[in-house]
Enzyme design. Structure first.
Site, PDB file in Angstrom:
ATOM      1  N   ALA A 102     -13.576  27.736  23.865  1.00 60.13           N
ATOM      2  CA  ALA A 102     -12.955  26.621  24.619  1.00 60.13           C
ATOM      3  C   ALA A 102     -13.659  25.331  24.202  1.00 60.13           C
ATOM      4  CB  ALA A 102     -13.029  26.855  26.120  1.00 60.13           C
ATOM      5  N   GLY A 122     -18.285  18.061  22.768  1.00 68.48           N
ATOM      6  CA  GLY A 122     -19.693  18.387  23.011  1.00 68.48           C
ATOM      7  C   GLY A 122     -20.160  19.464  22.030  1.00 68.48           C
ATOM      8  N   HIS A 123     -19.356  20.530  21.913  1.00 71.73           N
ATOM      9  CA  HIS A 123     -19.706  21.593  20.955  1.00 71.73           C
ATOM     10  C   HIS A 123     -19.691  21.046  19.527  1.00 71.73           C
ATOM     11  CE1 HIS A 123     -17.807  24.121  24.247  1.00 71.73           C
ATOM     12  NE2 HIS A 123     -18.982  24.711  24.102  1.00 71.73           N
ATOM     13  N   GLU A 131     -27.822  19.744  25.932  1.00 69.19           N
ATOM     14  CA  GLU A 131     -28.700  19.459  27.080  1.00 69.19           C
ATOM     15  C   GLU A 131     -27.971  19.482  28.416  1.00 69.19           C
ATOM     16  OE1 GLU A 131     -30.803  15.790  26.376  1.00 69.19           O
ATOM     17  OE2 GLU A 131     -32.475  16.850  25.455  1.00 69.19           O
ATOM     18  N   ASP A 143     -26.749  22.024  29.662  1.00 65.45           N
ATOM     19  CA  ASP A 143     -27.371  23.226  30.243  1.00 65.45           C
ATOM     20  C   ASP A 143     -28.876  23.113  30.056  1.00 65.45           C
ATOM     21  OD1 ASP A 143     -24.931  24.796  30.950  1.00 65.45           O
ATOM     22  OD2 ASP A 143     -24.552  24.476  28.831  1.00 65.45           O
ATOM     23  N   GLN A 162     -31.053  26.105  30.732  1.00 65.95           N
ATOM     24  CA  GLN A 162     -30.799  27.180  29.760  1.00 65.95           C
ATOM     25  C   GLN A 162     -31.680  27.024  28.521  1.00 65.95           C
ATOM     26  OE1 GLN A 162     -26.837  29.029  28.652  1.00 65.95           O
ATOM     27  NE2 GLN A 162     -26.950  27.512  27.038  1.00 65.95           N
ATOM     28  N   ARG A 173     -15.139  24.006  31.351  1.00 67.87           N
ATOM     29  CA  ARG A 173     -14.546  24.223  32.670  1.00 67.87           C
ATOM     30  C   ARG A 173     -13.696  23.044  33.136  1.00 67.87           C
ATOM     31  NH1 ARG A 173     -19.456  27.293  33.547  1.00 67.87           N
ATOM     32  NH2 ARG A 173     -18.856  29.353  34.317  1.00 67.87           N
TER      33      ARG A 173
HETATM   34  O1  PAF Z   1     -24.127  27.709  26.789  1.00 62.82           O
HETATM   35  C1  PAF Z   1     -23.308  28.607  26.492  1.00 62.82           C
HETATM   36  O2  PAF Z   1     -22.153  28.368  26.146  1.00 62.82           O
HETATM   37  C2  PAF Z   1     -23.737  30.055  26.597  1.00 62.82           C
HETATM   38  O3  PAF Z   1     -24.594  30.252  27.675  1.00 62.82           O
HETATM   39  C3  PAF Z   1     -24.352  30.607  25.306  1.00 62.82           C
HETATM   40  C4  PAF Z   1     -25.657  29.901  24.960  1.00 62.82           C
HETATM   41  C5  PAF Z   1     -23.368  30.445  24.160  1.00 62.82           C
HETATM   42  C6  PAF Z   1     -24.659  32.093  25.457  1.00 62.82           C
HETATM   43  O4  PAF Z   1     -23.504  32.816  25.752  1.00 62.82           O
END
Ligand code: PAF
Length: 289
Positions: A32, A36-37, A148, A150, A153, A187
């Protein structure tokens, strides 16, 4: 760009690249994809000879089955974006390919994983550690790129890297925002038009709160953020914590953030869509509250 669905083929491609002394960058995603990605992919493209992007909605990190079911899946559109961004290999495996056996590993992630997302989503970070460590074993990249947004994470992944002894450079990349300030997130597509119109209040409130730091206590700033967001239609703060940027431990006084600028981390339910965001507070004064 080549789409790869088997672990064996992925390992082969990476082995070939390494045999030719090529550096490899990995961008793990759950698909999705949005700008950002793509900003992570662009950075990986600049810094490595070969770029691998994984697209895998990892079931072990969802503590809510409904969230897993409704998580957006847009493989065709993702591949178009990845191809355009110059990715070499898109790794898009099935759940059975990644988890031929259930993954029962429990990572001892410690305090960084116990607060905020860790407290609200039991098992979530263990699932993240499971999938990211599997991807690291498969690809063994020189560098891996994470956003960042997340923020916690990234701290958890660094801890997992330390526990597993991976020699991989973890690169954190700045949050990408829509023009109105809303942090880009997969989302966001689940927001209704009304929710989408009010959601920028999250970043606007966080930004306003930064200027309060010089003359308000941590407690006062937290209360301001929570009250201001909760006052917006359809919004409810799940938590707002101001934390040390390395340990992720909530601070009570501004000077408690000993590892750099404190970071405010928020999770907000906008209707039933869970959004997260964060902001850095410049740590230019050492007063105790
Ligand atoms: O940030 C995300 O999209 C997920 O947590 C990751 C790092 C791809 C792991 O599934």
């Amino acid at each position: 760009m080549e789409v790869i669905r088997s672990t064996k083929a992925l390992k082969q491609k990476v082995a070939e690249a390494k045999a030719n002394n090529k550096t490899v960058g990995l961008v793990p995603t759950m698909g999705a994809l949005h700008q950002g990605h793509i900003s992570l992919v662009e950075r990986a493209r600049k810094e490595n000879d070969v770029v691998v992007v994984s697209v895998f909605v990892n079931p072990t990190q969802f503590n809510n089955p409904e969230d897993l079911k409704t998580y957006p899946r847009t493989e065709d559109a993702d591949c178009v974006l990845l191809e355009k961004a110059g990715v070499d290999y898109a790794f898009i495996p099935s759940v059975e390919e990644v988890y031929p056996e259930p993954d029962t590993r429990q990572f001892n992630l410690g305090a960084v994983a116990e607060v905020m997302e860790g407290a609200m989503r039991p098992g979530h970070f263990n699932g993240v550690a499971q999938i990211v460590s599997k991807l690291f074993e498969m690809v063994n990249p020189d560098r891996a790129y994470f956003g960042e947004k997340d923020f916690q994470q990234i701290a958890v992944i660094r801890k997992m890297v330390e526990l597993c002894g991976f020699n991989i450079n973890i690169i954190d990349c700045p949050i990408k925002r829509e023009d109105d300030g809303l942090a880009m997130s997969s989302r966001n597509v689940r927001l209704t038009p009304h929710q989408r119109s009010v959601a920028p209040a999250i970043h606007k409130t966080l930004k306003e709160s930064v200027s309060m730091k010089d003359n308000q206590t941590v407690g006062e700033v937290k209360k301001f953020v929570i009250d201001a967001i909760n006052a917006v239609d359809e919004m409810e703060v799940e938590y707002y914590e101001i934390v040390d940027p390395l340990t992720m431990q909530p601070i009570e006084n501004w000077s408690d953030s000993v590892n750099g600028n404190p970071v405010g981390c928020v999770t907000v339910y906008c209707g039933n869509v869970r959004l997260i965001d964060n902001i850095k507070y410049q740590n230019n004064d050492n007063r105790s509250a």
